[in-house]
Design a protein around this motif. Structure first.
Motif, PDB file in Angstrom:
ATOM      1  N   GLY A 101       1.072  -1.264  -0.303  1.00  0.00           N
ATOM      2  CA  GLY A 101      -0.166  -0.121  -0.162  1.00  0.00           C
ATOM      3  C   GLY A 101       0.870   1.202  -0.021  1.00  0.00           C
ATOM      4  O   GLY A 101       0.650   1.878   0.182  1.00  0.00           O
ATOM      5  N   VAL A 112      -9.824  -6.955  12.731  1.00  0.00           N
ATOM      6  CA  VAL A 112      -8.589  -6.500  11.466  1.00  0.00           C
ATOM      7  C   VAL A 112      -9.178  -6.026  10.240  1.00  0.00           C
ATOM      8  O   VAL A 112      -8.655  -4.970  10.445  1.00  0.00           O
ATOM      9  CB  VAL A 112      -7.582  -7.997  11.292  1.00  0.00           C
ATOM     10  N   ARG A 113     -10.338  -6.881  10.125  1.00  0.00           N
ATOM     11  CA  ARG A 113     -10.546  -6.347   8.853  1.00  0.00           C
ATOM     12  C   ARG A 113     -10.988  -4.834   8.988  1.00  0.00           C
ATOM     13  O   ARG A 113     -11.661  -3.839   8.250  1.00  0.00           O
ATOM     14  CB  ARG A 113     -11.382  -6.990   8.475  1.00  0.00           C
ATOM     15  N   HIS A 117      -8.560  -1.971   8.722  1.00  0.00           N
ATOM     16  CA  HIS A 117      -7.912  -1.597   7.446  1.00  0.00           C
ATOM     17  C   HIS A 117      -9.160  -0.908   6.800  1.00  0.00           C
ATOM     18  O   HIS A 117      -8.566   0.052   5.740  1.00  0.00           O
ATOM     19  CB  HIS A 117      -7.489  -3.147   7.413  1.00  0.00           C
ATOM     20  N   THR A 118     -10.511  -1.641   6.971  1.00  0.00           N
ATOM     21  CA  THR A 118     -11.850  -0.375   6.267  1.00  0.00           C
ATOM     22  C   THR A 118     -11.447   0.942   6.817  1.00  0.00           C
ATOM     23  O   THR A 118     -11.508   1.582   6.060  1.00  0.00           O
ATOM     24  CB  THR A 118     -12.843  -1.236   6.092  1.00  0.00           C
ATOM     25  N   ALA A 132      -9.027   2.720   8.014  1.00  0.00           N
ATOM     26  CA  ALA A 132      -8.398   3.132   7.309  1.00  0.00           C
ATOM     27  C   ALA A 132      -7.797   3.549   6.113  1.00  0.00           C
ATOM     28  O   ALA A 132      -7.373   4.711   5.862  1.00  0.00           O
ATOM     29  CB  ALA A 132      -6.662   2.107   7.574  1.00  0.00           C
ATOM     30  N   ASP A 133      -8.530   1.955   5.449  1.00  0.00           N
ATOM     31  CA  ASP A 133      -8.207   2.863   4.054  1.00  0.00           C
ATOM     32  C   ASP A 133      -9.469   3.705   3.929  1.00  0.00           C
ATOM     33  O   ASP A 133      -9.389   4.347   3.211  1.00  0.00           O
ATOM     34  CB  ASP A 133      -9.318   1.528   3.243  1.00  0.00           C
ATOM     35  N   GLU A 177      -7.765   7.058   4.789  1.00  0.00           N
ATOM     36  CA  GLU A 177      -6.259   7.761   3.846  1.00  0.00           C
ATOM     37  C   GLU A 177      -7.647   8.396   2.811  1.00  0.00           C
ATOM     38  O   GLU A 177      -6.645   9.372   2.259  1.00  0.00           O
ATOM     39  CB  GLU A 177      -5.526   6.429   3.801  1.00  0.00           C
TER      40      GLU A 177
END
Length: 170
Positions: free
Chosen positions: A78, A140-141, A144-145, A147-148, A151
């Motif tokens: 990433g 964790v999923r 990440h969702t 954070a994405d 961003e």
């Protein structure tokens, strides 16, 4: 009186739909900050224990997982291909990867990955012990969702700030 409509207006409408009141928003932010406060020292400890920063460890892991070009590494980690090239050059200088004839992890790099895996398993054991394996994987999923999304939102905000905003006349 002219006014501009910026990304903050859209974000506040979306936030209002997701979180009904300010108290709920503050509790969410407090929970995120509490986890971050506990995670940051763990990350620093892991980095100190293996002698490398997390981005470099992720690049090393990507190479160990069969990524053989900076583009492949950047897609997995990433980061941009340029950042991947710099990280690969740093890892090569440390003797953890070899770039010729192909991009591969050296025995020293494998040893660092093994160290990191062992330490990471201990940290994950703690989290799994608190949540259980299913909830830990779900967390964790979700993280990440989030954070994405954050961003993407920061990139969109930066782009929107650089574009001229329409002026609305009432």
């Amino acid at each position: 009186m002219p006014s501009t409509v910026g990304p903050a207006g859209l974000a506040s409408v979306q936030t209002e739909q997701l979180i009904g009141d300010v108290g709920a928003a503050l509790r969410l932010l407090d929970a995120v900050e509490r986890v971050r406060g506990h995670a940051h020292p763990l990350i620093l400890s892991l980095q100190d224990a293996v002698g490398m920063k997390m981005p470099a460890a992720l690049v090393l892991s990507a190479i160990a997982n069969g990524r053989t070009t900076p583009a492949e590494v950047s897609a997995q980690v990433g980061i941009t291909p340029g950042e991947a090239e710099l990280a690969i050059a740093d890892l090569e200088a440390l003797g953890m990867v070899r770039t010729t004839p192909t991009l591969t992890v050296t025995s020293m790099g494998q040893a660092r990955l093994s160290q990191l895996d062992g330490l990471t398993v201990r940290v994950l054991d703690v989290v799994t012990g608190i949540l259980g394996p299913t909830d830990a994987a779900h967390l964790v999923r979700l993280l990440h969702t989030v954070a994405d999304g954050l961003e993407s939102a920061s990139v969109a905000a930066a782009v929107n700030q650089s574009l001229p905003q329409p002026v609305l006349h009432n």
